[in-house]
Design a protein around this motif. Structure first.
Motif, short mmCIF file in Angstrom:
data_model
loop_
_atom_site.label_atom_id
_atom_site.label_comp_id
_atom_site.label_asym_id
_atom_site.label_seq_id
_atom_site.Cartn_x
_atom_site.Cartn_y
_atom_site.Cartn_z
N LEU A 184 0.98 -1.06 -0.19
CA LEU A 184 -0.12 -0.09 -0.01
C LEU A 184 0.92 1.45 0.19
CD1 LEU A 184 -2.70 1.04 0.01
CD2 LEU A 184 -3.09 0.97 2.78
N ARG B 81 2.31 1.78 -3.57
CA ARG B 81 1.19 2.11 -4.64
C ARG B 81 1.19 3.57 -4.14
NH1 ARG B 81 -0.60 1.60 -8.07
NH2 ARG B 81 -1.39 -0.41 -8.50
N ARG B 82 0.67 3.64 -2.78
CA ARG B 82 0.75 5.37 -2.37
C ARG B 82 2.03 6.25 -3.26
NH1 ARG B 82 -2.78 4.62 3.11
NH2 ARG B 82 -4.03 4.10 2.78
N HIS B 83 3.08 5.72 -2.68
CA HIS B 83 3.81 6.60 -3.05
C HIS B 83 4.75 6.35 -4.40
CE1 HIS B 83 8.23 8.49 -2.82
NE2 HIS B 83 8.68 7.54 -4.00
N ALA C 185 1.71 6.87 -7.22
CA ALA C 185 0.67 8.04 -7.10
C ALA C 185 1.30 9.20 -6.92
CB ALA C 185 -0.73 7.06 -6.55
N THR C 186 1.66 9.58 -5.73
CA THR C 186 1.73 10.72 -4.92
C THR C 186 2.86 11.06 -6.39
OG1 THR C 186 1.01 10.14 -2.84
CG2 THR C 186 2.45 12.06 -3.01
#
Length: 192
Positions: A160, A163-165, A167-168
């Motif tokens: 998670l 994935r967030r890294h 996308a960010t």
């Protein structure tokens, strides 16, 4: 035969009680195992296995140096039906047609003079890798030049985070470039 069935039922009942107690203690099935891997060959071996077993997706955000020197060749066994998304800070040479490549010159967004940036940002060989939204690996190179990585096979915390890294970083970069005069900037490239 009845004795075996009775013993199996008794063992199952005992295990059920054990698992319920562990869940109440907060150590239930949501626990994630994260391994530390040392040495470039060990990290490359783990990445190669991740890429080879990909079924749905491969995503990676890595510095150009790490990508081209250590990772790109490991992507060859990825099945052709699996989309591969690459985000990197620079690219030299021919762009691979099989992968979706995003070149985001993140260093260009910093206001630090280039000479200082080279001394302050030892990120030349780092990356985050995500396969099928469940297997994640973070590759870092220490001040001593020795690489290490964190690896998990769980869809939980580390995957998670990765994935967030990714996308960010992509959203932040697109936003930064779109807010500059004369956008879209040639600094953001996306090759299909």
């Amino acid at each position: 035969m009845r004795r075996i069935e009775s013993d199996a039922e008794s063992a199952r009942a005992g295990l059920d009680v054990f698992y319920r107690e562990k869940e109440l203690e907060g150590r239930g099935g949501d626990q994630e195992l994260v391994w530390t891997i040392y040495g470039e060959e060990n990290i490359r071996t783990r990445l190669a296995g991740m890429f080879k077993s990909a079924e749905r997706s491969v995503e990676l955000l890595a510095t150009g140096d790490l990508l081209q020197r250590s990772v790109l060749s490991l992507l060859d066994p990825v099945p052709g039906s699996v989309p591969v998304e690459i985000v990197t800070d620079c690219w030299t040479g021919e762009q691979p047609s099989r992968f979706r490549l995003h070149v985001l010159p993140l260093a260009a967004l910093c206001k630090t003079p280039p000479i200082l940036a080279e001394k302050l940002l030892p990120y030349e060989r780092s990356g985050v890798f995500l396969v099928d939204d469940t297997r994640a690996l973070l590759w870092m190179e220490g001040a001593d030049g020795q690489p290490s990585a964190l690896y998990s096979e769980s869809a939980g915390g580390l995957a998670l985070f990765v994935r967030r890294h990714i996308a960010t970083v992509m959203e932040w970069t697109k936003l930064r470039f779109s807010n500059r005069p004369g956008s879209p900037s040639p600094g953001y490239q996306s090759a299909l």
